[in-house]
Design a protein around this motif. Sequence first.
Motif, PDB file in Angstrom:
ATOM      1  N   THR A  18       0.837  -1.202   0.000  1.00  0.00           N
ATOM      2  CA  THR A  18       0.000   0.000   0.000  1.00  0.00           C
ATOM      3  C   THR A  18       0.865   1.242   0.000  1.00  0.00           C
ATOM      4  O   THR A  18       1.835   1.331   0.735  1.00  0.00           O
ATOM      5  N   PRO A  19       0.545   2.251  -0.819  1.00  0.00           N
ATOM      6  CA  PRO A  19       1.341   3.486  -0.816  1.00  0.00           C
ATOM      7  C   PRO A  19       1.302   4.173   0.530  1.00  0.00           C
ATOM      8  O   PRO A  19       0.340   4.103   1.261  1.00  0.00           O
ATOM      9  N   GLY A  20       2.379   4.859   0.843  1.00  0.00           N
ATOM     10  CA  GLY A  20       2.470   5.628   2.068  1.00  0.00           C
ATOM     11  C   GLY A  20       3.391   4.993   3.065  1.00  0.00           C
ATOM     12  O   GLY A  20       3.309   5.215   4.265  1.00  0.00           O
ATOM     13  N   ALA A  21       4.347   4.200   2.630  1.00  0.00           N
ATOM     14  CA  ALA A  21       4.917   3.167   3.460  1.00  0.00           C
ATOM     15  C   ALA A  21       6.189   3.570   4.197  1.00  0.00           C
ATOM     16  O   ALA A  21       6.992   4.335   3.717  1.00  0.00           O
ATOM     17  N   HIS A 608      10.750  27.653  -7.964  1.00  0.00           N
ATOM     18  CA  HIS A 608      10.921  26.262  -7.564  1.00  0.00           C
ATOM     19  C   HIS A 608      10.292  26.092  -6.199  1.00  0.00           C
ATOM     20  O   HIS A 608      10.355  26.989  -5.363  1.00  0.00           O
ATOM     21  N   SER A 609       9.694  24.942  -5.965  1.00  0.00           N
ATOM     22  CA  SER A 609       9.074  24.719  -4.654  1.00  0.00           C
ATOM     23  C   SER A 609       9.082  23.250  -4.326  1.00  0.00           C
ATOM     24  O   SER A 609       9.212  22.394  -5.202  1.00  0.00           O
ATOM     25  N   SER A 610       8.943  22.952  -3.049  1.00  0.00           N
ATOM     26  CA  SER A 610       8.873  21.575  -2.600  1.00  0.00           C
ATOM     27  C   SER A 610       7.527  20.986  -2.973  1.00  0.00           C
ATOM     28  O   SER A 610       6.496  21.602  -2.784  1.00  0.00           O
ATOM     29  N   ALA A 611       7.540  19.773  -3.490  1.00  0.00           N
ATOM     30  CA  ALA A 611       6.286  19.120  -3.885  1.00  0.00           C
ATOM     31  C   ALA A 611       5.405  18.847  -2.678  1.00  0.00           C
ATOM     32  O   ALA A 611       4.192  18.799  -2.776  1.00  0.00           O
ATOM     33  N   ASP A 612       6.020  18.675  -1.504  1.00  0.00           N
ATOM     34  CA  ASP A 612       5.229  18.397  -0.314  1.00  0.00           C
ATOM     35  C   ASP A 612       4.361  19.585   0.059  1.00  0.00           C
ATOM     36  O   ASP A 612       3.320  19.441   0.678  1.00  0.00           O
ATOM     37  N   GLN A 613       4.811  20.800  -0.301  1.00  0.00           N
ATOM     38  CA  GLN A 613       4.083  21.987   0.111  1.00  0.00           C
ATOM     39  C   GLN A 613       2.998  22.377  -0.879  1.00  0.00           C
ATOM     40  O   GLN A 613       1.904  22.732  -0.509  1.00  0.00           O
ATOM     41  N   GLU A 614       3.323  22.370  -2.162  1.00  0.00           N
ATOM     42  CA  GLU A 614       2.393  22.906  -3.135  1.00  0.00           C
ATOM     43  C   GLU A 614       1.851  21.864  -4.099  1.00  0.00           C
ATOM     44  O   GLU A 614       0.810  22.057  -4.682  1.00  0.00           O
ATOM     45  N   GLY A 615       2.573  20.777  -4.317  1.00  0.00           N
ATOM     46  CA  GLY A 615       2.165  19.815  -5.321  1.00  0.00           C
ATOM     47  C   GLY A 615       2.509  20.319  -6.716  1.00  0.00           C
ATOM     48  O   GLY A 615       3.280  21.265  -6.904  1.00  0.00           O
ATOM     49  N   ILE A 616       1.905  19.705  -7.682  1.00  0.00           N
ATOM     50  CA  ILE A 616       2.194  20.005  -9.086  1.00  0.00           C
ATOM     51  C   ILE A 616       0.956  20.617  -9.697  1.00  0.00           C
ATOM     52  O   ILE A 616      -0.059  19.939  -9.874  1.00  0.00           O
ATOM     53  N   ASP A 729       7.301   6.992   1.224  1.00  0.00           N
ATOM     54  CA  ASP A 729       6.690   7.340  -0.057  1.00  0.00           C
ATOM     55  C   ASP A 729       6.399   8.835  -0.084  1.00  0.00           C
ATOM     56  O   ASP A 729       6.084   9.433   0.949  1.00  0.00           O
ATOM     57  N   TYR A 730       6.490   9.418  -1.273  1.00  0.00           N
ATOM     58  CA  TYR A 730       6.143  10.825  -1.455  1.00  0.00           C
ATOM     59  C   TYR A 730       4.816  10.898  -2.204  1.00  0.00           C
ATOM     60  O   TYR A 730       4.663  10.289  -3.266  1.00  0.00           O
TER      61      TYR A 730
END
Length: 1001
Positions: A18-21, A608-616, A729-730
């Motif tokens: 399962t994702p999130g591992a 540029h930004s962190s994907a954790d903060q803003e996403g795509i 997982d990201y």
Amino acid sequence: MSSQRRSDLSPGPQIRETPGAYPSTPEDFESPGAVSSELSLSQAVYKRRAEYTVSRKIRIKVGTWNVAALRGTEKDIGSWFVGGKGLSESLSVLSFEDKKQGEGSENLEDVGHQEARRSKKASTTPLNDSGFLPGGEDIALYVLGLQEIVDVASTAEALKPYNDPHPSRKWKSEVEKALPTGYVKVAEQQLIGLYLIIFAAPEIAPTISDVSTTSVGTGLMGYMGNKGAVIARIVLGEFTRIVFVDCHLRAGVEKGSLERRNWDASQVLRRTRFSPTYNASGEVEEASDIIGGEDFAFWFGDLNYRLEGLPGEDVRRLLMLHTKNEYRLGEPSKRKIDAELALHEASSNRESIEDDSSSNTSSSTRSATSTATSATLHASEDSEPSSDPASLQTTLASLLPHDQLHQQMRKRKAFHDGWREGPIDFLPTYKYDVGSVGMFDSSEKKRGPSWCDRILFRTRRDKQAYEEKLRKEEAAKKRDEEMKAHGMDDPSVNEEEVLFEYNPAKDGADDDYDPDADNGDPESFTTAAGGEDKLHLEYYTSHQRVLSSDHKPLDAVFTLIYDAADPDRKAKLHQEVARELDKAENERRPAVTVIVDHHDDKNHGNSHSSADQEGIDFGDVRHDSPRTRYITVANTGRVPATVGFTDRIASGDQVAGAAPPWLHFHFHRPSDRERSSPESDDVYTLEPGDAANVELKLHVTSMDLVRRLNEGTTHLEDVLVLRIHNGRDYFLPVRANWLQSSFGRSVDDLVRVPEGGVRSQQQQHSKQREEAAEDDGVKWSAPREIFRLTEAIEELIERAVAEWGMRSMDEQHPPWEVFAWPFTHERDDATWELRERVREALDTDTEISKALSSVEETPGPLQRVEAVAQILLAFLESMSDGIVTATLWATLEQHIMARGQGKSSSPSTEEERMQILDTLATSPARSTSFTFITAMLGRVLAEIVAAAPERAAGLHGRLEEEYAIVFAEAIIRAPEPPNGRERRASLARRRRVVEVFVRAS
């Protein structure tokens, strides 16, 4: 059980996929499959649920009514079910003393005027009735069960293989009108004449989940829907499972009918299946898909149980001694009741004179009872109702021992496993003359009154208490059998040799489970989720002064105290647990940093930004216009990191896989499989300090997706899961703003698009959109998009042919040598920008010529006409029902076939055209669109043929046929015939429809 406990500590392979591992234990670090689970986070949060659980108290109103398929009954639903009106204080033991100050009904309409005023077009409840029972916003959950919303006695209705939703709509509408603003429908189910609907208060509706509805037919042949039940299961506040059963059981007073009622109820229990619920470990919760595994259950409806062993006529007369006092002297119902009672009294006196010695016969007993009761009905108001032989309470108490339902519960034949019912302090709910408050069935059949309509309930504790009682009985039976085996019951055994021990604490009277136990203060019990819930019955009564059916409606109000999840507390705890798990990660686990590059997004510039903060964020996205984003995955850990996108957890209508169908990703480096291991997945190993660029391309091409995006039923939102093997997982949120497209719509939709195109509707404020929705009139004779496309092609084809003529010496072959030129499906990258500009012009209601002139490198007329022609063809093919719908085509095809069979000679082209136009004339917008298209084809054909006069005849015939082939498929929607011969014939007829117009043009 031990394996389950171990799985809580160390998730097995199934959970690790399962994702999130996160890897579960340090011993697993070197294992390639060692990953942790998103479920492990859920499990950790769930184990601490006491920290985010709060106690809530709500009221639930359960109502049931057999409306006997009578017109106008729906007009009463709001007044009695929501407003609490239509009660009769004198015909109910229910106390009205608790009524709030100012809510008195001094001017309450009397019964006689109410009956005289009755109409099918308005509510029959009394005027100036302010209502007594809790209602309005005091109720958090309204649960309504109806029976016979259609005539179930009709064999045609009973044997219907489907539910007709039309009758239920008026009921839903009336309930919605009566409810306070904001109440939300959370469940609905219909089975022929049975209808169950549940509404929740706005603050409760968001806390309801896992709604599942189903139905069980037990009617004709044991399976048809003229009898049976509709059932709903909800989960309240994440932890409390509640089941609602609305039923209509077998009617009749015969013994066989009683047994069939019990059988019907058992079938509902046995055959009901819900969609299962899942616990924090992702496992199906025990008994969550059946009746019996819930925390609370409510069973209501027309159960049809009757009074056993009493003559129906005697019961009618006894009860009418009470109901007659509702009327004034001289009123029709009063005269009718008095006449019937007088007739019976005279008949009883004659029987007594004829056989004075038979004083113990049932006839004389009935006469004496009636006379005595009549004489004592006017007893002093100071007397206690329970001790007054003439009181309604005494009458009801004398009848209830004969109630079949209570008898069957005591005999453990039905509803014996924990089901309870509130005190019955109201008159039987069946059967009355329609339009009457207190006149029981005066028809020739004179059916005996009964409490057919009931509301039962059961808690988890009730069911467990019954099961515990059964276990004790089984244990006692086993002890008796053992004693018998040892000769304890043998007379030859000396009783003095048997030692008996008596323990008053153990051998005293048991607190046996009693299904009729009084429901006083709410009793708490432990739910399946481990919470403490309480249920208390506040009111249980019938609405005697509702006149529109032969059944009186019945409702009950419950107070429920239950444990619910507080979303804010849970979210806070979720973050806390996640941080703790993150902190517990070992440094030996690989770590990466994901950077999103918004290089071509106007809203973000070159940031540029962190994907954790803003996403795509892909920004604004159009149909068939790809958008690109890039992310960088850098190994910022101390060990090699193997990365790759893994399958998402798909929910709802999402397609499983690593990415949704509208998104594609590409790593700008060879995968491990390409480099060394063909058996491995598409993963990429990064050494410490190494990085990989990933290209993400969003491209919406599926017309089904375009339609759903236009309708707003789906969105360009998803979450990609970047798996770091042996690491975390990201989760990369992906989103885009969909710009409305004119593609994928119907002619009827397009002719209603206002000036400015479909895009203008998206830019309107909410108030403007509401006004536009109200003004739903036709604005154009045909879709503007078709007009603009055909107009542009007619203008461009002349220039394109002229251009080719001027440089034909340099060309080896003219462009129309290509099949059906310029209407080809081939996509030329050189015309990609042109096609995008044309689509944008259609969506914004812009002239196509202006849109094409804004292209930086101005293309020639040939490329322009090809681009516009390709868009026209794609536009027509995208239309949901075409220009000629399947229905229109069926009519047209019948005329074509009939005309071919009815004449010895073939019809002329003009006759064919007139026949087609006559058929299309039933839909003017489609007829005009068809004319635009065929006229444009004729113009294109004429220009091409004029450019090659030496080959005019052959070229004309070839292009006619090719255009007919292409456009017949694009504009006509026809079902696929079953065999090849019919398919070929149908295809030829479709092509002929286009060909005769192209030829004429």
